[in-house]
Every structure is written in structure tokens, then in C-alpha cells.
Design a protein around this motif. Structure first.
Motif, PDB file in Angstrom:
ATOM      1  N   MET A 196       0.788  -1.226  -0.049  1.00 54.29           N
ATOM      2  CA  MET A 196       0.016   0.031   0.210  1.00 54.29           C
ATOM      3  C   MET A 196       1.019   1.161   0.054  1.00 54.29           C
ATOM      4  O   MET A 196       2.025   1.211   0.674  1.00 54.29           O
ATOM      5  CB  MET A 196      -0.956   0.018   1.351  1.00 54.29           C
ATOM      6  N   ALA A 254      -4.909   0.813  -8.128  1.00 52.30           N
ATOM      7  CA  ALA A 254      -6.147   0.360  -7.477  1.00 52.30           C
ATOM      8  C   ALA A 254      -6.380   1.071  -6.220  1.00 52.30           C
ATOM      9  O   ALA A 254      -5.473   1.448  -5.411  1.00 52.30           O
ATOM     10  CB  ALA A 254      -5.972  -1.239  -7.141  1.00 52.30           C
ATOM     11  N   PHE A 270      -8.308   0.994  -2.624  1.00 45.65           N
ATOM     12  CA  PHE A 270      -8.936   0.271  -1.601  1.00 45.65           C
ATOM     13  C   PHE A 270      -9.574   1.030  -0.570  1.00 45.65           C
ATOM     14  O   PHE A 270      -9.177   2.076  -0.020  1.00 45.65           O
ATOM     15  CB  PHE A 270      -7.679  -0.530  -0.663  1.00 45.65           C
ATOM     16  N   ILE A 283       0.217  -8.508  -6.590  1.00 45.90           N
ATOM     17  CA  ILE A 283      -0.176  -6.928  -6.225  1.00 45.90           C
ATOM     18  C   ILE A 283       0.886  -6.234  -6.218  1.00 45.90           C
ATOM     19  O   ILE A 283       0.863  -5.189  -6.742  1.00 45.90           O
ATOM     20  CB  ILE A 283      -1.049  -7.245  -4.891  1.00 45.90           C
ATOM     21  N   VAL A 318      -1.324   0.521  -4.925  1.00 42.23           N
ATOM     22  CA  VAL A 318      -2.489   0.656  -4.246  1.00 42.23           C
ATOM     23  C   VAL A 318      -2.454   1.806  -3.255  1.00 42.23           C
ATOM     24  O   VAL A 318      -1.678   2.060  -2.544  1.00 42.23           O
ATOM     25  CB  VAL A 318      -2.682  -0.843  -3.408  1.00 42.23           C
ATOM     26  N   GLN A 321      -5.068   3.352  -0.302  1.00 40.04           N
ATOM     27  CA  GLN A 321      -5.978   3.022   0.679  1.00 40.04           C
ATOM     28  C   GLN A 321      -6.664   4.209   0.938  1.00 40.04           C
ATOM     29  O   GLN A 321      -6.118   5.283   1.424  1.00 40.04           O
ATOM     30  CB  GLN A 321      -5.460   2.201   1.770  1.00 40.04           C
ATOM     31  N   ILE A 345     -12.623  -2.579  -3.862  1.00 37.79           N
ATOM     32  CA  ILE A 345     -11.690  -2.124  -4.655  1.00 37.79           C
ATOM     33  C   ILE A 345     -11.992  -1.558  -5.857  1.00 37.79           C
ATOM     34  O   ILE A 345     -12.690  -1.947  -6.762  1.00 37.79           O
ATOM     35  CB  ILE A 345     -10.648  -3.518  -4.685  1.00 37.79           C
TER      36      ILE A 345
END
Length: 192
Positions: free
Chosen positions: A33, A55, A57, A83, A89, A91, A125
């Protein structure tokens, strides 16, 4: 020997169970992340610079389904590596106050972004395309959404389906067909 086994059992039961690391915000944290300024345009640009897909989250403090994903699904070596190698990613907290800049330029809190994009529960997601048209929101631009907690195979298949841009293929293999094929291949022993 029996006493030794009994003693080892008592000691093992007394040790704490390893739990997913929680941040100060009460959300689970992983090595893959990213801690960003949450300007999605910049995040997309950075993801592209690394050859990765963005992505987003959405999680929340106390989410039992998020905990399940972070303790049982995301730690699986194949998925975690996939991933980390292929996704950037970011968050967001479903009820958070940190500012987020949407692709359309609107600056709003995480919780207002969640409302704007129709996020109802966690984890959810959003998978972003490599390019977002001017004026689009994250929700409008998303190529796929994974709403909820899923098992390892479903989760790996969704990340793979997005990363391989299978949503662009005109062969009729939408995610459900792709996932069904992957299940069959795993059952036949052809893949991980």
C-alpha cells in the motif's frame, strides 16, 4: 513425553495470534500500500511511471471482512507478490477526513469521495484504467470494482483479469467466464 506435549500446547495457546498490522487510523496496512497525497491524478501518473495499475482500496476501522482479507487472503505469497509487482494501491477510509483529489479535480474528504462514488461497504476495490478521460470521476473511470471480501482464487483472478486488460477483449470472456475458466484450470491442476 505427554507432559511435554501438554506444556507445549499450553504455551502455544498462550501466545498471541499474529494479526494484520493496523495503522493509527485503524485500517490494515501492507507493504504494497502506498502512502500518497491522495491526488488520484498524481497517483495514476506515478503508477504509470512504475508500469503498474492503480487500485483504490476502501476500508474502514473495525471491518471484519477487511480483517479476513488481510489475515487470510492478501498474505498468500502468490497474491501478495502479484499485487506488489503489478499494482499501485492507494487506501482510503470509508469514514475518513483526509482530503482526496478526484480525477475531475474535485477535492473532498475520503468519506465524501466514498459517497460521491457510491461506496456502500468495505472492502471495496476500484481498479483504474491506464488513462482517465478529462472530467471523469474515479467511479466513472473504473474498469472494474471488487465489492466485498472474496476467497483467494476470486481475488487473484480479479487482479489478473484487470492487469491483463481482459475487460478490453472482444471475445466474450467477461470476468465471470474468466473466473469460471480459472477455477476449472485450478481444479484440473493446470495452475497455481
Amino acid at each position: 513425553m505427554g507432559r511435554l506435549i501438554g506444556l507445549l500446547t499450553v504455551v502455544a495457546l498462550a501466545l498471541p495470534v499474529a494479526a494484520a498490522e493496523l495503522g493509527d487510523d485503524g485500517l490494515h496496512k501492507t507493504v504494497w500500500m502506498r502512502d500518497t497525497f491522495k491526488d488520484l491524478r498524481e497517483d495514476l501518473e506515478e503508477a504509470q511511471g512504475e508500469g503498474k495499475r492503480l487500485a483504490i482500496f476502501f476500508e474502514q476501522r473495525g471491518c471484519v471482512y477487511c480483517t479476513k482479507m488481510h489475515e487470510e487472503v492478501f498474505p498468500r505469497e502468490t497474491l501478495a507478490a502479484y499485487i506488489e509487482d503489478n499494482f499501485f494501491v492507494v487506501q482510503l477510509n470509508l469514514h475518513g477526513d483526509t482530503e482526496v483529489t478526484d480525477f475531475d479535480g474535485e477535492v473532498l474528504s475520503e468519506k465524501d469521495a466514498a459517497r460521491k462514488w457510491g461506496m456502500l461497504f468495505t472492502p471495496t476495490i476500484l481498479f483504474m484504467p491506464e488513462e482517465v478521460a478529462e472530467g471523469q470521476t474515479a467511479q466513472q473511470a473504473a474498469v472494474a470494482m471488487m465489492p466485498g471480501a472474496f476467497a483467494y482464487g476470486t481475488t487473484l483472478d480479479m487482479f489478473t483479469w484487470v492487469n491483463e486488460k481482459r475487460y478490453l477483449l472482444d471475445n466474450g470472456e467477461d470476468f465471470q467466464r474468466y473466473h469460471a475458466r480459472m477455477i476449472q484450470e485450478r481444479n484440473d491442476g493446470n495452475t497455481d
